[in-house]
Design a protein around this motif. Structure first.
Motif, PDB file in Angstrom:
ATOM      1  N   ARG A  57       0.832  -1.220   0.000  1.00 52.94           N
ATOM      2  CA  ARG A  57       0.000   0.000   0.000  1.00 52.94           C
ATOM      3  C   ARG A  57       0.857   1.256   0.000  1.00 52.94           C
ATOM      4  N   TYR A  64       1.169   7.047  -6.479  1.00 52.66           N
ATOM      5  CA  TYR A  64       0.038   7.926  -6.843  1.00 52.66           C
ATOM      6  C   TYR A  64       0.148   9.316  -6.226  1.00 52.66           C
ATOM      7  N   PHE A  69      -3.750  10.472 -10.933  1.00 51.73           N
ATOM      8  CA  PHE A  69      -4.540   9.903 -12.034  1.00 51.73           C
ATOM      9  C   PHE A  69      -6.032  10.074 -11.744  1.00 51.73           C
ATOM     10  N   PRO A  70      -6.886  10.445 -12.690  1.00 54.77           N
ATOM     11  CA  PRO A  70      -6.578  10.758 -14.090  1.00 54.77           C
ATOM     12  C   PRO A  70      -6.233  12.228 -14.326  1.00 54.77           C
ATOM     13  N   GLY A 108     -11.021   4.999  -4.012  1.00 55.03           N
ATOM     14  CA  GLY A 108      -9.934   5.046  -4.996  1.00 55.03           C
ATOM     15  C   GLY A 108     -10.322   6.040  -6.075  1.00 55.03           C
ATOM     16  N   GLY A 110      -9.030   8.691  -6.943  1.00 55.38           N
ATOM     17  CA  GLY A 110      -7.948   9.405  -7.627  1.00 55.38           C
ATOM     18  C   GLY A 110      -8.168  10.901  -7.528  1.00 55.38           C
ATOM     19  N   ASP A 130      -9.605   8.373  -1.183  1.00 56.68           N
ATOM     20  CA  ASP A 130      -8.372   7.882  -1.813  1.00 56.68           C
ATOM     21  C   ASP A 130      -7.260   8.031  -0.790  1.00 56.68           C
ATOM     22  N   GLN A 131      -6.147   7.297  -1.043  1.00 55.17           N
ATOM     23  CA  GLN A 131      -5.015   7.438  -0.115  1.00 55.17           C
ATOM     24  C   GLN A 131      -4.076   8.567  -0.538  1.00 55.17           C
ATOM     25  N   GLY A 156      -8.289   8.068   2.900  1.00 54.22           N
ATOM     26  CA  GLY A 156      -8.540   6.809   3.605  1.00 54.22           C
ATOM     27  C   GLY A 156      -7.983   5.622   2.842  1.00 54.22           C
ATOM     28  N   ASN A 157      -7.991   4.473   3.525  1.00 55.90           N
ATOM     29  CA  ASN A 157      -7.441   3.227   2.981  1.00 55.90           C
ATOM     30  C   ASN A 157      -8.595   2.244   2.791  1.00 55.90           C
ATOM     31  N   ILE A 158      -8.643   1.591   1.641  1.00 60.61           N
ATOM     32  CA  ILE A 158      -9.708   0.602   1.386  1.00 60.61           C
ATOM     33  C   ILE A 158      -9.774  -0.441   2.503  1.00 60.61           C
ATOM     34  N   SER A 174     -13.328   1.866  -9.286  1.00 63.25           N
ATOM     35  CA  SER A 174     -12.896   1.486 -10.637  1.00 63.25           C
ATOM     36  C   SER A 174     -11.405   1.747 -10.818  1.00 63.25           C
ATOM     37  N   GLY A 175     -10.709   0.705 -11.250  1.00 62.83           N
ATOM     38  CA  GLY A 175      -9.273   0.852 -11.521  1.00 62.83           C
ATOM     39  C   GLY A 175      -8.430   0.856 -10.264  1.00 62.83           C
ATOM     40  N   VAL A 176      -8.911   0.235  -9.198  1.00 62.88           N
ATOM     41  CA  VAL A 176      -8.250   0.375  -7.901  1.00 62.88           C
ATOM     42  C   VAL A 176      -7.864  -0.978  -7.281  1.00 62.88           C
TER      43      VAL A 176
END
Ligand SMILES: C[S@@+](CC[C@H](N)C(=O)[O-])C[C@H]1O[C@@H](n2cnc3c(N)ncnc32)[C@H](O)[C@@H]1O
Length: 334
Positions: A57, A64, A69-70, A108, A110, A130-131, A156-158, A174-176
């Protein structure tokens, strides 16, 4: 001082899951632990419990923080954001599927393009987690510039989500998950936050669609990144060079990724009591009132056999494979 009273009832301490209250520029849990709010962003990031997973992580967070992103290049107003999302097909379908009264959590998120886009409907409550502070800061800047009062960003963290169980109507991620060491474990954490009868939207790298990209990655690694033009995205004339660099890093230099098949995610759904609704690209034919230009993401679609899914996914090498090979499945929590 930012006022978080509208979302505090949905938030929870990431360590104890106890309620939080806002006191000035902090959010406090029942035991008195205070989490700061800095530049309008509650800092609720705590480590993943397993040491090995936390190492991954941290590596991803570092990546990131550098490659946000994006991004927002060229998106300098709600009108442009709306236009871009509407043109993408998927953005338009999500917007049509999500009720104007919904509470939405994007994990996530982004730089928060989707979070801010969904927040353009002022009656929705939208939270992006997001982190990466660098990414969240871009989302927050857009939100503040255009006064999107119903949108909030939270660090935050998933795997230690600062959100109460059964809190949201729609969860988007999505995309995470493919950038985490335990995608299925992450999925289960996300699902806990969805109300019974609520919706989950999961986007993941596809095992089959990403094969050509995997081959290109070998080529670039062996040739010191020569031949980057082989990637269709790097040849696009409508994307500026800094955005292309972020794309290249995200797709070819990412420290951690995994690939997933349709049937694998359908199994996650089955094991956790989620009803499959829809796939993008479409995996089971259309429902009444649908056209290829308008997919109803939250309507139950027919499912095909595993063999038919494999055949479809092989075809994705030549369609979505050109743009990263991300597929999306939507489901309803029973
Ligand atoms: C490829 S970006 C996707 C951004 C956005 N969802 C999109 O589709 O444009 C992946 C994002 O996931 C975030 N991420 C990865 N692991 C995470 C974790 N454990 N907790 C929170 N965010 C995480 C990263 O910081 C990054 O912003």
């Amino acid at each position: 001082m930012s006022d978080f009273s509208s979302i505090v009832p949905l938030l929870a301490c990431p360590e104890t899951l106890s309620p939080l209250t806002q006191e000035g520029d902090t959010l406090k849990n029942e035991q008195g632990t205070a989490y700061p709010i800095v530049d309008g962003l509650p800092r609720l990031l705590t480590p993943t419990k397993s040491e090995e997973e936390e190492k991954v992580r941290q590596k991803m967070q570092k990546f990131y923080e550098k490659f946000t992103f994006p991004g927002y290049d060229g998106i300098d107003s709600p009108g442009v954001l709306m236009d871009k999302a509407q043109k993408s097909g998927f953005g338009r379908w999500v917007d049509q599927a999500v009720s104007p009264m919904a509470t939405v959590l994007e994990v996530g998120c982004g730089t928060g393009q989707m979070t801010n886009f969904l927040g353009l409907v002022g009656t929705r409550k939208v939270i992006g987690v997001d982190q990466s502070i660098a990414s969240l800061t871009l989302g927050q800047k857009f939100k503040e510039q255009f006064d999107l009062k119903n949108v909030s960003f939270v660090q935050g963290n998933i795997f230690a989500l600062p959100v109460k169980p059964n809190a949201v109507d729609v969860l988007i991620c999505s995309g995470v998950l493919h950038h985490t060491p335990d995608p299925y474990g992450g999925f289960k954490e996300l699902l806990k936050r969805v109300k019974p009868g609520g919706y989950i939207v999961i986007g993941l790298y596809n095992t089959y669609a990403r094969i050509p990209l995997g081959l290109r990655k070998c080529l670039f690694t062996c040739t010191g990144n020569a031949f980057r033009w082989v990637d269709a995205h790097m040849r696009r004339k409508d994307v500026d060079s800094s955005k292309k660099e972020i794309w290249f890093a995200d797709q070819y230099k990412n420290p951690h990724e995994s690939w997933h098949s349709v049937d694998e995610v359908l199994k996650w759904f089955e094991e956790t009591g989620v009803e499959f609704l829809s796939g993008v690209p479409n995996i089971g034919g259309m429902v009444e009132g649908e056209t290829p230009q308008h997919q109803k993401l939250f309507s139950a679609h027919p499912r095909e056999s595993s063999l038919q899914h494999v055949m479809k996914q092989l075809g994705w090498m030549f369609s979505i494979g050109r743009e990263g090979g991300l597929f999306v499945l939507t489901g309803k929590k029973k």
